[in-house]
Structure formats: structure tokens, C-alpha cells
Design a protein around this motif. Structure first.
Motif, PDB file in Angstrom:
ATOM      1  N   PHE A   1      36.938  37.037  36.491  1.00  0.00           N
ATOM      2  CA  PHE A   1      38.675  36.604  36.811  1.00  0.00           C
ATOM      3  C   PHE A   1      38.977  35.420  36.071  1.00  0.00           C
TER       4      PHE A   1
ATOM      5  N   THR B   1      32.657  40.191  38.071  1.00  0.00           N
ATOM      6  CA  THR B   1      33.808  40.218  38.045  1.00  0.00           C
ATOM      7  C   THR B   1      34.096  38.892  37.040  1.00  0.00           C
TER       8      THR B   1
ATOM      9  N   TYR C   1      45.283  34.444  42.265  1.00  0.00           N
ATOM     10  CA  TYR C   1      43.877  35.305  42.805  1.00  0.00           C
ATOM     11  C   TYR C   1      44.172  35.638  44.348  1.00  0.00           C
ATOM     12  N   GLU C   2      44.723  34.615  45.023  1.00  0.00           N
ATOM     13  CA  GLU C   2      44.982  34.919  46.395  1.00  0.00           C
ATOM     14  C   GLU C   2      46.237  35.938  46.490  1.00  0.00           C
TER      15      GLU C   2
ATOM     16  N   SER D   1      33.104  33.460  37.906  1.00  0.00           N
ATOM     17  CA  SER D   1      33.726  33.998  39.286  1.00  0.00           C
ATOM     18  C   SER D   1      32.603  34.910  39.911  1.00  0.00           C
TER      19      SER D   1
END
Length: 269
Positions: free
Chosen positions: A173, A171, A213-214, A159
Motif C-alpha cells: 500500500f 500488500t 486507505y480507509e 504495510s
């Protein structure tokens, strides 16, 4: 050239010395190959051919540094060099090691590469971060004025996240828990292969990850990379995110372009 070395077709010579133009050298260290190229920093495109040498085994710091030196010498490059590693990198020090020898952990990679390359300046950064800054500057995210999140789907999920061109480095993620399971254990392309999932069924798992994630980050765009992005038409339309999702455009040159860009900026220093 050794048997392990490969040259990309389409150019008569690998030598592109530091002379004129807005060019920089980037080198992308991976688990299977070390790739390098001179990049036009105005366009993100390679100038001449790409060079690739198989990653040494074991992929110890000294062995990889010597391989990087060989690529630099092939280009007769005299300036600073940007280098990616499949690792978290803070202040030039490798803190993790993915698909390279674990002796990298704790190694001052910036000092090692600089010393091996005769004391020249080097920038060292995470490989997904390099791909992210390249896609944001030159590729699928170049027209987006906001938060861009690049995700590479392969053995795991890499990511990178940028806000108006500014990188939030390192990051991870792919290791974030999504519905009781690490994201990359749920939705990497390796999971698709292992479970023999159809693109439509795999896209459901990818959607679960992206939707989480969003919820937390509210990106303006997801860029998906990795080898499976070449078949994005088979699975991207099945995603159910509110955020637009597009395939990466730079493909296997993104890491090189991002590393080159880092060599002339504060990224990776």
C-alpha cells in the motif's frame, strides 16, 4: 564475537537451545542489521537476549544466509526458523528487493536458507507482514476483533493487513497512488525529513494517505510503526481519520516475534 556483532544487555548467555516451553526462533533481515531472538509464543516476548550482526555488503543471498546461520548457531537452535526479508515473498521466493542486493529477486529464499541451515524447515515472509502478525497477536491489535492495518513509516511505507488474525500477505500500500503521488512519496518519514515538515504539517499528509486507505478497506484500527512511531504523541493527535490510530508497541522486536510465529504456522510456507 566479531566487531560487527552486538548483543543486547540483560542476559548472561545467548544460548537458548530448543528444549521445552512454547518457544521459537525468529530472524529479521534488514538493510543495516540482521537481528534474531528466541520468542515466547504465548507472550511475544524475547527469551533472553537479542543478537544482531551488521548486514553484509554486498547483501547477496549467500552472504545473508551465512549471517543467518551465524545467529542460529549462537542460539544453539535445533528447530525450525522463521526469517523476514525486506521483499515481497511468494511461495518462499523473493520477488522484489528493498534495501538488500537486487540479486535476491527471483531467489528461492526458503530453499537457500534451509540448505544453509542444514536442511531444517524454514519460513520466509515479508518484514512488514511479520511485524503485522506480531502486533496483531501480541501488541497494539491484540484486542481488536476485525481488520487491523499496520503501516511502518521510514524510508518508504510498509504495510500489513489482517482480518481477525488472518494475514493478507505482501500488500504494497505504500506504492498506492494518493492524489497523484505514491503514498510513500507523500507521507513517509523520509519525506518529513527531506522537506523539514513540522509534525502537524506532516500529519496532514499522513491523514490524506490513511483516509484513502480507509475509504477502500474500512479497517477497525491503524497501527503505525517505524522509528517515528516512538514520537507518536507529537503527530498521531493531529490525524483526521475516522479510524482509530495507535502506535505499535513491540517496536524493534516485532519482526523477530512475527518471524518466530511464522516458523510454527503456515505463514511463510
Amino acid at each position: 564475537m566479531t566487531d560487527a556483532a552486538q548483543q543486547e544487555p540483560g542476559s548472561a548467555s545467548a544460548a537458548t537451545p530448543l528444549a521445552s516451553g512454547n518457544h521459537a526462533l525468529g530472524i529479521d533481515v534488514g538493510g543495516s542489521g540482521v537481528k534474531g531472538g528466541v520468542v515466547d509464543l504465548d507472550t511475544g516476548e524475547l527469551v533472553g537476549e537479542r543478537q544482531k550482526i551488521l548486514t553484509p555488503h554486498p547483501s547477496t543471498p549467500d552472504a545473508v544466509a551465512e549471517t543467518v546461520l551465524e545467529i542460529v548457531n549462537r542460539f544453539e537452535w535445533a528447530g525450525p526458523v522463521g526469517i523476514t526479508l525486506p521483499a515481497v515473498v511468494t511461495s518462499g521466493v523473493a520477488r522484489t528487493a528493498a534495501n538488500i542486493d537486487h540479486s535476491w529477486i527471483g531467489t528461492d529464499a526458503a530453499e537457500l536458507f534451509s540448505r544453509t541451515l542444514g536442511g531444517r524447515p524454514v519460513s520466509v515472509l515479508n518484514d512488514a507482514d511479520a511485524a503485522g502478525i506480531a502486533e496483531d497477536r501480541y501488541g497494539a491489535g491484540k484486542e481488536v476483533d476485525g481488520v487491523v492495518m499496520l503501516l511502518t513509516f521510514g524510508t518508504g511505507i510498509g504495510s500489513a493487513i489482517l482480518n481477525r488474525g488472518v494475514l493478507l500477505p505482501n500488500t504494497e500500500f505504500g506504492h498506492m497512488e494518493v492524489d497523484g503521488k505514491e503514498a510513500e512519496h507523500r507521507a513517509s518519514s523520509a519525506v518529513k525529513e527531506h522537506k523539514d515538515l513540522s509534525y502537524k504539517d506532516w500529519a496532514k499528509e499522513v491523514s490524506r494517505v490513511l483516509e484513502r486507505y480507509e475509504q477502500l478497506l474500512w479497517p477497525d484500527l491503524f497501527i503505525v510503526g517505524g522509528g517515528i512511531s516512538r514520537k507518536g504523541d507529537k503527530w498521531i493527535p493531529h490525524l483526521t481519520t475516522r479510524t482509530p490510530v495507535v502506535a505499535a508497541t513491540l517496536r524493534n522486536t516485532a519482526g523477530i516475534a512475527g518471524a518466530a510465529l511464522a516458523s510454527v504456522t503456515s505463514i511463510g510456507r
